[in-house]
Design an enzyme around this catalytic site. Structure first.
Site, mmCIF file in Angstrom:
data_model
loop_
_atom_site.group_PDB
_atom_site.id
_atom_site.type_symbol
_atom_site.label_atom_id
_atom_site.label_comp_id
_atom_site.label_asym_id
_atom_site.label_seq_id
_atom_site.Cartn_x
_atom_site.Cartn_y
_atom_site.Cartn_z
ATOM 1 N N PRO A 2 0.905 -0.891 -0.055
ATOM 2 C CA PRO A 2 -0.029 -0.129 -0.052
ATOM 3 C C PRO A 2 0.817 1.262 -0.217
ATOM 4 C CG PRO A 2 -0.804 -1.628 1.668
ATOM 5 C CD PRO A 2 0.118 -2.088 1.171
ATOM 6 N N GLU A 3 0.479 2.052 -0.973
ATOM 7 C CA GLU A 3 1.270 3.463 -0.802
ATOM 8 C C GLU A 3 0.390 4.601 -0.678
ATOM 9 O OE1 GLU A 3 3.214 3.851 -4.591
ATOM 10 O OE2 GLU A 3 3.942 1.866 -4.550
ATOM 11 N N HIS A 95 -5.679 -14.059 9.590
ATOM 12 C CA HIS A 95 -4.849 -12.901 9.716
ATOM 13 C C HIS A 95 -5.525 -11.284 9.958
ATOM 14 C CE1 HIS A 95 -2.203 -15.783 7.346
ATOM 15 N NE2 HIS A 95 -3.096 -15.867 6.477
ATOM 16 N N ARG A 114 1.029 -11.013 5.962
ATOM 17 C CA ARG A 114 2.466 -11.165 5.906
ATOM 18 C C ARG A 114 2.891 -10.501 7.359
ATOM 19 N NH1 ARG A 114 4.820 -9.504 -0.187
ATOM 20 N NH2 ARG A 114 3.316 -10.835 -1.279
ATOM 21 N N LYS A 156 23.334 15.422 -8.141
ATOM 22 C CA LYS A 156 22.843 14.139 -7.976
ATOM 23 C C LYS A 156 23.232 13.336 -9.133
ATOM 24 C CE LYS A 156 20.890 14.677 -3.965
ATOM 25 N NZ LYS A 156 21.497 14.283 -2.381
#
Length: 275
Positions: A2-3, A95, A114, A156
């Site tokens: 999930p972002e 879970h 997980r 960079k």
């Protein structure tokens, strides 16, 4: 994983059921998450009242008013976690590790196959937590713009995609959304961050804002595990231009999309559109 859009979707989905509510019960079925669940979590939370939910990067912040003063639950969904609203009496599934029950009979239920996510306890508003201390600006805030990216990128040599995914530069531009934003801005993900002009960074910042806002509107991107606070999948996956489409024709120019590895992450781009 999930972002930012998925976490923001979660925040918006669960907030109406939690804000202003008294917590009457906490059930912990599994303590062994990435950070062990605090042993006294139930003792601290029962009787507390929930404040206005917040999000910082991919962390969900749930402020609570307790007899000991203000505190914050810091929640992270890890790679496979989700928070959804259930009702008292709904049987937990495999879970389903943590339940937070309100006086109105709503249950905030944490599901994580997980177990790479966590819930942690902080006194105060949590702003001094070391996990949040070095984060960059929020991508949808005014502080994030092309000038910010341009200044941060000078000298960079790192490729622009891992540069964009660095949470010290900006939070929330994870693998999916960085790939999509670079495509929208027409920038090759392999280009050195320090070699990109201000004008192109202005395009990239606008693309990041656009793609994240669109993903939030669509409820995030479901590729495997993510669901919203109401248990619904995110639909932004149907709008992906490059992520997960290697070997297929570019939707813009028809050239075959290529997959490479940058910063140990797979990256898909269009060699025709992205320069």
């Amino acid at each position: 994983m999930p972002e930012l859009p998925e976490v923001e979707t979660t925040r918006r989905g669960i907030a109406p059921y939690l804000e202003g509510q008294e917590i009457t019960e906490v059930l912990v079925r599994q303590t062994r998450l990435r950070v062990p669940v605090p042993e006294d979590l139930a003792e601290r939370l029962v009787g507390a009242r929930v404040g206005v939910l917040k999000r910082r990067a991919k962390y969900l912040q749930i402020p609570v008013a307790t007899l000991e003063g203000e505190a914050t639950l810091l929640w992270h969904l890890g790679m496979s976690g989700s928070l959804r609203i259930a009702n008292v009496g709904d049987l937990p599934k495999k879970h389903d590790h943590v339940d937070v029950v309100t006086a109105k009979g709503h249950v905030l239920r944490y599901h994580d196959p997980r177990r790479f996510g966590f819930v942690d306890w902080q006194q105060g508003d949590g702003s001094l937590d070391t996990r949040l201390a070095h984060l960059g600006p929020e991508p949808l805030d005014d502080a994030f713009n092309g000038r910010w990216l341009y200044n941060a990128s000078r000298n960079k040599r790192v490729a622009v995609k891992p540069f964009l995914m660095d949470n010290r530069v900006v939070v929330g531009a994870g693998n999916i959304y960085a790939a999509e934003a670079l495509f929208m801005a027409g920038i090759d993900p392999r280009r050195a961050a320090g070699k990109i002009s201000l004008a192109r960074y202005q395009q990239l910042a606008a693309a990041v804002k656009e793609v994240l806002a669109a993903a939030i509107t669509q409820g995030g991107t479901t590729l495997r595990d993510f669901v919203s606070g109401q248990g619904e999948p995110g639909y932004f996956a149907q709008q992906l231009n490059v992520y997960g489409r290697h070997g297929q024709p570019c939707l813009r120019c028809g050239v075959e999309l290529r997959r490479i590895t940058l910063g140990q992450r797979a990256s898909v781009f269009c060699p025709g559109c992205q320069r």
